[in-house]
Design a protein around this motif. Sequence first.
Motif, PDB file in Angstrom:
ATOM      1  N   ILE A  11       0.825  -1.211   0.000  1.00 36.81           N
ATOM      2  CA  ILE A  11       0.000   0.000   0.000  1.00 36.81           C
ATOM      3  C   ILE A  11       0.861   1.264   0.000  1.00 36.81           C
ATOM      4  O   ILE A  11       0.682   2.155  -0.831  1.00 36.81           O
ATOM      5  CB  ILE A  11      -0.939   0.000   1.233  1.00 36.81           C
ATOM      6  N   GLU A  12       1.827   1.335   0.916  1.00 31.92           N
ATOM      7  CA  GLU A  12       2.607   2.563   1.082  1.00 31.92           C
ATOM      8  C   GLU A  12       3.785   2.648   0.112  1.00 31.92           C
ATOM      9  O   GLU A  12       4.136   3.746  -0.337  1.00 31.92           O
ATOM     10  CB  GLU A  12       3.119   2.655   2.521  1.00 31.92           C
ATOM     11  N   ASP A  13       4.412   1.522  -0.196  1.00 26.48           N
ATOM     12  CA  ASP A  13       5.609   1.536  -1.042  1.00 26.48           C
ATOM     13  C   ASP A  13       5.296   1.304  -2.512  1.00 26.48           C
ATOM     14  O   ASP A  13       5.746   2.053  -3.386  1.00 26.48           O
ATOM     15  CB  ASP A  13       6.614   0.485  -0.549  1.00 26.48           C
ATOM     16  N   GLU A  14       4.524   0.265  -2.801  1.00 26.70           N
ATOM     17  CA  GLU A  14       4.262  -0.087  -4.198  1.00 26.70           C
ATOM     18  C   GLU A  14       2.954   0.484  -4.723  1.00 26.70           C
ATOM     19  O   GLU A  14       2.691   0.420  -5.927  1.00 26.70           O
ATOM     20  CB  GLU A  14       4.283  -1.610  -4.362  1.00 26.70           C
ATOM     21  N   ARG A  15       2.105   1.000  -3.847  1.00 32.86           N
ATOM     22  CA  ARG A  15       0.839   1.628  -4.239  1.00 32.86           C
ATOM     23  C   ARG A  15      -0.045   0.695  -5.060  1.00 32.86           C
ATOM     24  O   ARG A  15      -0.765   1.132  -5.967  1.00 32.86           O
ATOM     25  CB  ARG A  15       1.102   2.904  -5.043  1.00 32.86           C
ATOM     26  N   VAL A  16      -0.035  -0.576  -4.713  1.00 27.75           N
ATOM     27  CA  VAL A  16      -0.868  -1.557  -5.431  1.00 27.75           C
ATOM     28  C   VAL A  16      -2.317  -1.463  -4.963  1.00 27.75           C
ATOM     29  O   VAL A  16      -3.252  -1.591  -5.749  1.00 27.75           O
ATOM     30  CB  VAL A  16      -0.330  -2.985  -5.213  1.00 27.75           C
ATOM     31  N   TYR A  17      -2.502  -1.231  -3.665  1.00 29.78           N
ATOM     32  CA  TYR A  17      -3.842  -1.137  -3.083  1.00 29.78           C
ATOM     33  C   TYR A  17      -4.011   0.232  -2.421  1.00 29.78           C
ATOM     34  O   TYR A  17      -3.040   0.901  -2.060  1.00 29.78           O
ATOM     35  CB  TYR A  17      -4.062  -2.251  -2.050  1.00 29.78           C
ATOM     36  N   LYS A  18      -5.267   0.626  -2.228  1.00 27.75           N
ATOM     37  CA  LYS A  18      -5.558   1.947  -1.673  1.00 27.75           C
ATOM     38  C   LYS A  18      -5.574   1.963  -0.149  1.00 27.75           C
ATOM     39  O   LYS A  18      -5.290   2.994   0.461  1.00 27.75           O
ATOM     40  CB  LYS A  18      -6.914   2.441  -2.196  1.00 27.75           C
ATOM     41  N   LYS A  19      -5.949   0.858   0.462  1.00 29.25           N
ATOM     42  CA  LYS A  19      -6.144   0.872   1.906  1.00 29.25           C
ATOM     43  C   LYS A  19      -5.867  -0.503   2.487  1.00 29.25           C
ATOM     44  O   LYS A  19      -6.040  -1.525   1.830  1.00 29.25           O
ATOM     45  CB  LYS A  19      -7.582   1.295   2.231  1.00 29.25           C
ATOM     46  N   LEU A  77     -15.468  -7.514  12.543  1.00 25.83           N
ATOM     47  CA  LEU A  77     -16.192  -8.051  11.392  1.00 25.83           C
ATOM     48  C   LEU A  77     -17.646  -7.604  11.388  1.00 25.83           C
ATOM     49  O   LEU A  77     -18.283  -7.555  10.342  1.00 25.83           O
ATOM     50  CB  LEU A  77     -16.124  -9.579  11.395  1.00 25.83           C
ATOM     51  N   THR A  78     -18.160  -7.256  12.563  1.00 26.16           N
ATOM     52  CA  THR A  78     -19.531  -6.764  12.658  1.00 26.16           C
ATOM     53  C   THR A  78     -19.757  -5.581  11.728  1.00 26.16           C
ATOM     54  O   THR A  78     -20.850  -5.404  11.183  1.00 26.16           O
ATOM     55  CB  THR A  78     -19.828  -6.316  14.106  1.00 26.16           C
ATOM     56  N   TYR A  79     -18.701  -4.774  11.514  1.00 30.48           N
ATOM     57  CA  TYR A  79     -18.860  -3.531  10.769  1.00 30.48           C
ATOM     58  C   TYR A  79     -18.472  -3.651   9.290  1.00 30.48           C
ATOM     59  O   TYR A  79     -18.586  -2.664   8.561  1.00 30.48           O
ATOM     60  CB  TYR A  79     -18.023  -2.426  11.421  1.00 30.48           C
ATOM     61  N   ILE A  80     -18.006  -4.799   8.839  1.00 30.96           N
ATOM     62  CA  ILE A  80     -17.657  -4.892   7.418  1.00 30.96           C
ATOM     63  C   ILE A  80     -18.619  -5.777   6.650  1.00 30.96           C
ATOM     64  O   ILE A  80     -18.562  -5.826   5.430  1.00 30.96           O
ATOM     65  CB  ILE A  80     -16.212  -5.405   7.208  1.00 30.96           C
ATOM     66  N   ARG A  81     -19.509  -6.467   7.348  1.00 31.17           N
ATOM     67  CA  ARG A  81     -20.459  -7.318   6.642  1.00 31.17           C
ATOM     68  C   ARG A  81     -21.430  -6.440   5.855  1.00 31.17           C
ATOM     69  O   ARG A  81     -21.920  -5.422   6.332  1.00 31.17           O
ATOM     70  CB  ARG A  81     -21.211  -8.214   7.619  1.00 31.17           C
ATOM     71  N   GLY A  82     -21.687  -6.854   4.639  1.00 30.46           N
ATOM     72  CA  GLY A  82     -22.594  -6.101   3.788  1.00 30.46           C
ATOM     73  C   GLY A  82     -21.908  -5.079   2.903  1.00 30.46           C
ATOM     74  O   GLY A  82     -22.543  -4.501   2.030  1.00 30.46           O
ATOM     75  N   ARG A  83     -20.604  -4.855   3.135  1.00 30.98           N
ATOM     76  CA  ARG A  83     -19.887  -3.883   2.332  1.00 30.98           C
ATOM     77  C   ARG A  83     -19.273  -4.539   1.101  1.00 30.98           C
ATOM     78  O   ARG A  83     -19.010  -5.730   1.073  1.00 30.98           O
ATOM     79  CB  ARG A  83     -18.773  -3.241   3.164  1.00 30.98           C
ATOM     80  N   SER A  84     -19.031  -3.725   0.084  1.00 30.01           N
ATOM     81  CA  SER A  84     -18.216  -4.146  -1.048  1.00 30.01           C
ATOM     82  C   SER A  84     -16.865  -3.453  -0.896  1.00 30.01           C
ATOM     83  O   SER A  84     -16.805  -2.239  -0.696  1.00 30.01           O
ATOM     84  CB  SER A  84     -18.875  -3.749  -2.372  1.00 30.01           C
ATOM     85  N   ILE A  85     -15.779  -4.238  -0.968  1.00 26.98           N
ATOM     86  CA  ILE A  85     -14.473  -3.698  -0.599  1.00 26.98           C
ATOM     87  C   ILE A  85     -13.507  -3.819  -1.778  1.00 26.98           C
ATOM     88  O   ILE A  85     -12.808  -4.822  -1.925  1.00 26.98           O
ATOM     89  CB  ILE A  85     -13.918  -4.443   0.635  1.00 26.98           C
ATOM     90  N   PRO A  86     -13.446  -2.812  -2.668  1.00 22.90           N
ATOM     91  CA  PRO A  86     -12.544  -2.879  -3.826  1.00 22.90           C
ATOM     92  C   PRO A  86     -11.171  -2.299  -3.533  1.00 22.90           C
ATOM     93  O   PRO A  86     -11.024  -1.412  -2.687  1.00 22.90           O
ATOM     94  CB  PRO A  86     -13.284  -2.030  -4.867  1.00 22.90           C
ATOM     95  N   GLU A  87     -10.170  -2.785  -4.224  1.00 25.30           N
ATOM     96  CA  GLU A  87      -8.806  -2.249  -4.221  1.00 25.30           C
ATOM     97  C   GLU A  87      -8.240  -2.078  -2.815  1.00 25.30           C
ATOM     98  O   GLU A  87      -7.611  -1.074  -2.499  1.00 25.30           O
ATOM     99  CB  GLU A  87      -8.761  -0.917  -4.978  1.00 25.30           C
ATOM    100  N   GLN A  88      -8.472  -3.054  -1.972  1.00 21.16           N
ATOM    101  CA  GLN A  88      -7.958  -2.991  -0.611  1.00 21.16           C
ATOM    102  C   GLN A  88      -7.221  -4.288  -0.266  1.00 21.16           C
ATOM    103  O   GLN A  88      -7.499  -5.343  -0.821  1.00 21.16           O
ATOM    104  CB  GLN A  88      -9.093  -2.745   0.394  1.00 21.16           C
ATOM    105  N   TYR A  89      -6.300  -4.160   0.651  1.00 21.60           N
ATOM    106  CA  TYR A  89      -5.584  -5.318   1.196  1.00 21.60           C
ATOM    107  C   TYR A  89      -6.283  -5.647   2.519  1.00 21.60           C
ATOM    108  O   TYR A  89      -6.224  -4.871   3.470  1.00 21.60           O
ATOM    109  CB  TYR A  89      -4.116  -4.971   1.418  1.00 21.60           C
ATOM    110  N   ILE A  90      -6.955  -6.776   2.565  1.00 20.91           N
ATOM    111  CA  ILE A  90      -7.829  -7.115   3.692  1.00 20.91           C
ATOM    112  C   ILE A  90      -7.199  -8.248   4.493  1.00 20.91           C
ATOM    113  O   ILE A  90      -6.833  -9.286   3.932  1.00 20.91           O
ATOM    114  CB  ILE A  90      -9.222  -7.546   3.195  1.00 20.91           C
ATOM    115  N   ILE A  91      -7.080  -8.046   5.788  1.00 23.03           N
ATOM    116  CA  ILE A  91      -6.552  -9.082   6.676  1.00 23.03           C
ATOM    117  C   ILE A  91      -7.647  -9.461   7.666  1.00 23.03           C
ATOM    118  O   ILE A  91      -8.162  -8.602   8.389  1.00 23.03           O
ATOM    119  CB  ILE A  91      -5.309  -8.587   7.430  1.00 23.03           C
TER     120      ILE A  91
END
Length: 444
Positions: A279-287, A350-364
Motif C-alpha cells: 500500500i505505502e511503497d508499491e501503491r498496489v492497493y488503496k487501503k 467483522l460486525t462492521y464490514i459485513r454487507g460492504r463491497s471492498i474494492p482495491e484494498q488489502y484485507i486481513i
Amino acid sequence: MSKIYVLDTNVLLQDPNAIYAFQDNEIIIPAVVLEEIDSKKRNMDEIGRNARQVSRFLDSFRLKSKLHQGVVLETGGTLKVELNHKSFVKMQEHFGEATNDNRILAVALNIQTEQQEMGNGRPVILVSKDALVRVKADALGLHAEDFLSDRVVHEYTNLYSGHLKLPVASAYIQAFYENGRLELTKGFPKTGFYPHQFVIMRDELGGSGSAIGKVSADGKWLETLRRDEDQVWGIKARNAQQRMAMELLLNNQIPLVTLTGKAGTGKTLLSLAAGLHLIEDERVYKKLLVARPIVPLGKDIGFLPGEKEEKLRPWMQPIFDNLEYLFNTKKSGDLDKILAGMGSIQVEALTYIRGRSIPEQYIIIDEAQNLTKHEVKTILTRVGEGSKIVLMGDPQQIDHPYLDESNNGLTYVVESFKDQKLAGHVRLEKGERSTLAQLAADIL
C-alpha cells in the motif's frame, strides 16, 4: 437395517442441513429441541440465523404431512417430531433434574426401550455435539455419536499444509538453481501438485543440497521464490515457512491467501508488513483493512464505555501491538497519531464490514478459525475488484461454542481453495516469538 437417529439441538444450530445427512434412516427431533431452537431464533448472530433456517425447514415439512406422524425426506428417510416418549421415569434414578439435555436423553432412552421390547427393533443413536451429553448417554446404555458430516477433514493433521518435502536426485536441485525452474510434467518424481504449492527439495542420498520452489498457477513448473531474501518494513523471514508466506502475501496475482499456525509463528506480523509494503511503497492497493471476529466470553461489546473505536480497542489490541512494532513507536499514543496521519489503515470488527463491497484494498482477517462456513462465505463474497484478502488463524485455538479444528470457516477455505489458481496457503510451523512462547504452544 435402518436406524433411528435422535438429534440434539446443537446439531441443528450448527448445521441446519444436518436433517439431510442421515440418508434413508429415521430422524427424531424431541419436542424440547423445538423449544430450544425457538429460544435462539431472535439472536442476531450465526446461531440465530441457523435457528431461523431450521424453523423454515420444519415449516415446509409441516405443509407436506403431520410432523408428529413422520415426513418422508428427499433422502428416502423420515423426519419426526417426538411427543409421545417424553416420560422422565426411567431417567429419574440416574439424572434426577429435568434439564433440557436430560429430557432429550429421556426421549432417546424411551425409544430404545420400545425398540428392544419389539425383539428385532432398530438401533437408536443419539447425535450430539455436546461431549457431556454423549458421556451421559453412554452411562445410560445409549449409543451416542458426534455429528461429523460437517467436517472438512476428519483430522486436523490431514489439513492441506501448502508445502511438502520431497527427496530428489541432486541433479534436479542443480538444474533448478541453474535454470530458475523445473518442468514438473517431465520426469519429476511426483505428480499431482496444487497451484502455488511449495516444495522443499532435499538430496535423496543425504547430501547437503536443498532448494525451495513454488508450483506455478498452471501446475506445470516449479519456480524459484521471487521474494526470497526481501526485507519488508524491517521484517525478514526467519524460516522456510515464513519465506513461503511472504511469497504469497506480496504476490498481487494471488487474491486469496490463507495462513494457519500456532501462536507466535508470525502470521499477523508478516501479513501487516506485506500489506503496508504493497500500500505505502508499491501503491498496489488503496487501503489496509484489518478485522477480526469478536468472540470473547460474550459476543456483545456494547457494554464497554466510549465510542466505537474505544470499544474495539481491547479486542483489536493484538493488531495494534504488531503495528507498534512495525512503526517502532516508543510512547503511548504515537501509533494513534501515525494512523490518523496516514489514513490508509483501518481496523474494524467483522460486525462492521459485513454487507460492504471492498474494492482495491488489502484485507486481513485475523482469528478466522472462529468464523463459521457461512460467515467466511459472506466475507469472501464481499471482496471487491482488485482486492486481496488474507485469512489467518490457529484452527486448534477456537473460542466458538459450535466449531472445532475440523469444521471451522478457515479450515473450510483452506481445503476448498487448495486447487484454485487464485489462492495460496501455508501452514507456519516454527514459533519465532520467543523460546518460551514456542515451548508453551507445543506442550500446553
